[in-house]
Every structure is written in C-alpha cells, then in structure tokens.
Scaffold this motif. Structure first.
Motif, PDB file in Angstrom:
ATOM      1  N   HIS A  27       0.929  -1.207   0.120  1.00 48.19           N
ATOM      2  CA  HIS A  27      -0.140   0.004  -0.015  1.00 48.19           C
ATOM      3  C   HIS A  27       0.556   1.304  -0.074  1.00 48.19           C
ATOM      4  O   HIS A  27       0.761   2.150  -0.847  1.00 48.19           O
ATOM      5  CB  HIS A  27      -0.996  -0.036   0.983  1.00 48.19           C
ATOM      6  N   THR A  28       1.803   1.384   0.730  1.00 49.74           N
ATOM      7  CA  THR A  28       2.651   2.542   1.095  1.00 49.74           C
ATOM      8  C   THR A  28       3.639   2.730  -0.137  1.00 49.74           C
ATOM      9  O   THR A  28       3.732   3.826  -0.560  1.00 49.74           O
ATOM     10  CB  THR A  28       3.544   2.245   2.436  1.00 49.74           C
ATOM     11  N   ALA A 159      -1.224  11.693  -0.096  1.00 57.55           N
ATOM     12  CA  ALA A 159      -0.999  11.855   1.280  1.00 57.55           C
ATOM     13  C   ALA A 159      -1.943  11.558   2.358  1.00 57.55           C
ATOM     14  O   ALA A 159      -2.077  10.945   3.169  1.00 57.55           O
ATOM     15  CB  ALA A 159      -0.503  13.558   1.760  1.00 57.55           C
ATOM     16  N   ILE A 160      -3.162  11.915   1.882  1.00 57.00           N
ATOM     17  CA  ILE A 160      -4.521  11.475   2.891  1.00 57.00           C
ATOM     18  C   ILE A 160      -4.702   9.972   2.764  1.00 57.00           C
ATOM     19  O   ILE A 160      -4.772   9.447   3.894  1.00 57.00           O
ATOM     20  CB  ILE A 160      -5.797  12.166   2.210  1.00 57.00           C
ATOM     21  N   ALA A 161      -4.607   9.500   1.788  1.00 49.24           N
ATOM     22  CA  ALA A 161      -4.274   7.772   1.728  1.00 49.24           C
ATOM     23  C   ALA A 161      -3.378   7.270   2.751  1.00 49.24           C
ATOM     24  O   ALA A 161      -3.599   6.153   3.291  1.00 49.24           O
ATOM     25  CB  ALA A 161      -4.190   7.535   0.119  1.00 49.24           C
ATOM     26  N   LEU A 162      -2.130   7.707   2.391  1.00 48.49           N
ATOM     27  CA  LEU A 162      -1.012   7.452   3.318  1.00 48.49           C
ATOM     28  C   LEU A 162      -1.325   7.351   4.940  1.00 48.49           C
ATOM     29  O   LEU A 162      -1.164   6.589   5.676  1.00 48.49           O
ATOM     30  CB  LEU A 162       0.278   8.056   2.996  1.00 48.49           C
ATOM     31  N   LEU A 163      -2.048   8.601   5.209  1.00 43.51           N
ATOM     32  CA  LEU A 163      -2.212   8.864   6.653  1.00 43.51           C
ATOM     33  C   LEU A 163      -3.402   8.308   7.155  1.00 43.51           C
ATOM     34  O   LEU A 163      -3.503   7.503   8.275  1.00 43.51           O
ATOM     35  CB  LEU A 163      -2.368  10.561   6.768  1.00 43.51           C
ATOM     36  N   SER A 164      -4.459   8.001   6.338  1.00 37.45           N
ATOM     37  CA  SER A 164      -5.768   7.434   6.700  1.00 37.45           C
ATOM     38  C   SER A 164      -5.914   5.966   6.617  1.00 37.45           C
ATOM     39  O   SER A 164      -6.450   5.103   7.233  1.00 37.45           O
ATOM     40  CB  SER A 164      -6.936   8.095   5.946  1.00 37.45           C
ATOM     41  N   LYS A 165      -5.042   5.518   5.535  1.00 36.07           N
ATOM     42  CA  LYS A 165      -4.886   3.963   5.115  1.00 36.07           C
ATOM     43  C   LYS A 165      -6.505   3.531   4.780  1.00 36.07           C
ATOM     44  O   LYS A 165      -6.773   2.421   5.011  1.00 36.07           O
ATOM     45  CB  LYS A 165      -4.411   3.082   6.260  1.00 36.07           C
ATOM     46  N   LYS A 166      -7.269   4.628   3.990  1.00 36.87           N
ATOM     47  CA  LYS A 166      -8.448   4.234   3.645  1.00 36.87           C
ATOM     48  C   LYS A 166      -8.553   3.727   2.459  1.00 36.87           C
ATOM     49  O   LYS A 166      -7.684   4.730   1.622  1.00 36.87           O
ATOM     50  CB  LYS A 166      -9.589   5.485   3.967  1.00 36.87           C
ATOM     51  N   TRP A 168     -10.816   4.028  -0.136  1.00 34.01           N
ATOM     52  CA  TRP A 168     -11.455   4.796  -1.115  1.00 34.01           C
ATOM     53  C   TRP A 168     -10.466   6.071  -1.349  1.00 34.01           C
ATOM     54  O   TRP A 168     -10.784   6.573  -2.421  1.00 34.01           O
ATOM     55  CB  TRP A 168     -12.923   5.227  -0.418  1.00 34.01           C
ATOM     56  N   THR A 169      -9.890   6.534  -0.586  1.00 34.59           N
ATOM     57  CA  THR A 169      -8.918   7.495  -0.591  1.00 34.59           C
ATOM     58  C   THR A 169      -7.721   7.406  -1.829  1.00 34.59           C
ATOM     59  O   THR A 169      -7.462   7.928  -2.473  1.00 34.59           O
ATOM     60  CB  THR A 169      -8.049   8.174   0.577  1.00 34.59           C
ATOM     61  N   GLU A 170      -7.560   5.991  -1.766  1.00 29.75           N
ATOM     62  CA  GLU A 170      -6.321   5.292  -2.874  1.00 29.75           C
ATOM     63  C   GLU A 170      -6.946   5.455  -4.064  1.00 29.75           C
ATOM     64  O   GLU A 170      -6.382   5.839  -5.057  1.00 29.75           O
ATOM     65  CB  GLU A 170      -5.924   4.094  -2.334  1.00 29.75           C
ATOM     66  N   TRP A 171      -8.315   5.012  -4.220  1.00 29.60           N
ATOM     67  CA  TRP A 171      -8.857   4.790  -5.425  1.00 29.60           C
ATOM     68  C   TRP A 171      -9.357   6.201  -6.157  1.00 29.60           C
ATOM     69  O   TRP A 171      -9.310   6.455  -7.295  1.00 29.60           O
ATOM     70  CB  TRP A 171     -10.335   4.043  -5.315  1.00 29.60           C
ATOM     71  N   ALA A 172      -9.679   7.312  -5.031  1.00 25.42           N
ATOM     72  CA  ALA A 172      -9.685   8.764  -5.171  1.00 25.42           C
ATOM     73  C   ALA A 172      -8.431   9.229  -6.103  1.00 25.42           C
ATOM     74  O   ALA A 172      -8.427  10.034  -7.007  1.00 25.42           O
ATOM     75  CB  ALA A 172     -10.273   9.401  -4.352  1.00 25.42           C
ATOM     76  N   MET A 173      -7.325   8.922  -5.375  1.00 20.47           N
ATOM     77  CA  MET A 173      -5.946   9.386  -5.843  1.00 20.47           C
ATOM     78  C   MET A 173      -5.647   9.016  -7.270  1.00 20.47           C
ATOM     79  O   MET A 173      -5.422   9.856  -7.999  1.00 20.47           O
ATOM     80  CB  MET A 173      -5.088   8.926  -4.698  1.00 20.47           C
ATOM     81  N   TYR A 174      -5.833   7.529  -7.271  1.00 19.89           N
ATOM     82  CA  TYR A 174      -5.662   6.949  -8.595  1.00 19.89           C
ATOM     83  C   TYR A 174      -6.631   7.735  -9.719  1.00 19.89           C
ATOM     84  O   TYR A 174      -6.163   8.001 -11.080  1.00 19.89           O
ATOM     85  CB  TYR A 174      -5.852   5.631  -8.784  1.00 19.89           C
ATOM     86  N   GLY A 175      -7.969   7.966  -9.240  1.00 20.67           N
ATOM     87  CA  GLY A 175      -9.068   8.417 -10.158  1.00 20.67           C
ATOM     88  C   GLY A 175      -8.460   9.971 -10.767  1.00 20.67           C
ATOM     89  O   GLY A 175      -8.484  10.211 -12.049  1.00 20.67           O
ATOM     90  N   ALA A 176      -8.045  10.564  -9.734  1.00 20.90           N
ATOM     91  CA  ALA A 176      -7.862  12.087  -9.951  1.00 20.90           C
ATOM     92  C   ALA A 176      -6.585  12.232 -11.007  1.00 20.90           C
ATOM     93  O   ALA A 176      -6.350  12.988 -11.702  1.00 20.90           O
ATOM     94  CB  ALA A 176      -7.441  12.753  -8.549  1.00 20.90           C
ATOM     95  N   GLY A 177      -5.478  11.144 -10.522  1.00 19.26           N
ATOM     96  CA  GLY A 177      -4.245  11.168 -11.472  1.00 19.26           C
ATOM     97  C   GLY A 177      -4.545  10.969 -12.968  1.00 19.26           C
ATOM     98  O   GLY A 177      -4.107  11.525 -13.932  1.00 19.26           O
TER      99      GLY A 177
END
Length: 191
Positions: A27-28, A159-166, A168-177
């Motif tokens: 994940h990280t 950064a939010i995905a790393l800190l929250s380990k959620k 959905w934030t990782e998917w949002a990160m990939y989607g925005a990218g």
C-alpha cells in the motif's frame, strides 16, 4: 533501531525506519511510486502551462505591433485622400492649362492609396492571425493549468491515503491522477 543489542527509539522512529527499509507494505510503496510519477508529470504540465502562457503573451504583442503598423498605414491613406481631395478641388478651380497636371496628380494619389490600402489590409490580416495564435495558446495554457491542478489534488489525496490508510482515498487518488493525465493529453492534442 541500533545494533549490539541496544534498542532505543522515539514513538515514530520504528515506523520511519521500517518504511525506509521497504517494510511500508505494498500500500505505502504503491502510493509513494504513484506520487513520484504524478509529481514528475505535474512538473512537466506546469512547465507547458507556463510556456503556453508566455507564447500567448508574445503572440498578442506581435498582433498589437501589426495593428499599430496597420493604423499607421491607414493614417497615411487618409493623408493621401486629403491630397487627392485638394487636387480634385484644384482641378475644378485651376485654369485649363493646369488641369492635366491635377488630373495626373489625382491618378497618382489613387494608385498610391490602392497600394497603401493593400499593405494595411495585409497587416490587419497578420494581426488577426497572431490574435488567433494567442487565443489558441491561452486555451492550451488553461488546459495545462487544469491538468496540473488535478494532479496536485491527486498528490494531496495520496498523502491522505497514506495517513488514513482508507482504500477509497487511494482509489480517489488514482482516479484524480488518471483524470489529470487525461486533461494533459487534451492539452497536448490542442483540444
């Protein structure tokens, strides 16, 4: 951690050491790699945004120069028109011996005016072409800026995905990218 059986660290040192040694987990590591790639792509997009904005300014300046030159030509045209008008008046008032002279002057002024008009219209066309190029560059600049902004949002989501380990934030990160890169492709294709 230290060697020789002696072990002292602060509350976050253990996690930092594990992350530095590659123990951050898939994940990280994937988020870190994504962030590095997106930051690099974002830097390129930012450069292109600045370059297109600079080009738009230069092109707009060229258009202004051409418009000024065209205006000068139109002023010259007006001066020739005034001289032609005076020659036409003189033709009416002059004795018959001078009428041929004034007739030739009128003809000469008409010819000069035609050349001046053609030059002025050519300069106006060049000014319009520079304006259109400037507008195109500004449109492209806005696309690059939009793409860069979305990539910055993707980095913040990382950064939010790393800190929250959620997840959905990782998917949002990939989607925005992906969306940001897509907008960058539109900018590259001048769409």
């Amino acid at each position: 951690m230290s060697g020789h059986g002696f072990h002292v660290h602060g509350p976050h040192d253990h996690e930092l050491e594990h992350a530095a040694q590659g123990h951050g987990g898939e994940h990280t590591n994937s988020i870190a790699m994504f962030t590095a790639i997106i930051a690099t792509v974002g830097a390129l997009f930012g450069y292109m945004g600045g370059a297109t904005q600079a080009n738009a300014g230069l092109y707009k300046n060229n258009a202004a120069i051409k418009k000024t030159e065209a205006s000068n030509q139109w002023n010259y045209y007006q001066a020739k028109s005034s001289k032609q008008n005076l020659s036409e008046l003189a033709l009416e008032l002059a004795p018959s011996a001078k009428k041929d002279f004034y007739q030739d002057e009128i003809k000469r002024y008409k010819g000069e005016k035609a050349e001046i008009k053609a030059a002025a219209e050519k300069l106006e066309a060049e000014a319009r072409a520079w304006d259109e190029k400037s507008d195109e560059q500004m449109h492209q600049h806005h696309r690059w800026a939009q793409a860069t902004t979305v990539l910055q949002i993707a980095i913040a989501l990382a950064a939010i995905a790393l800190l929250s380990k959620k997840r959905w934030t990782e998917w949002a990160m990939y989607g925005a990218g992906a969306f940001g890169v897509g907008v960058g492709v539109l900018a590259f294709l001048h769409i």
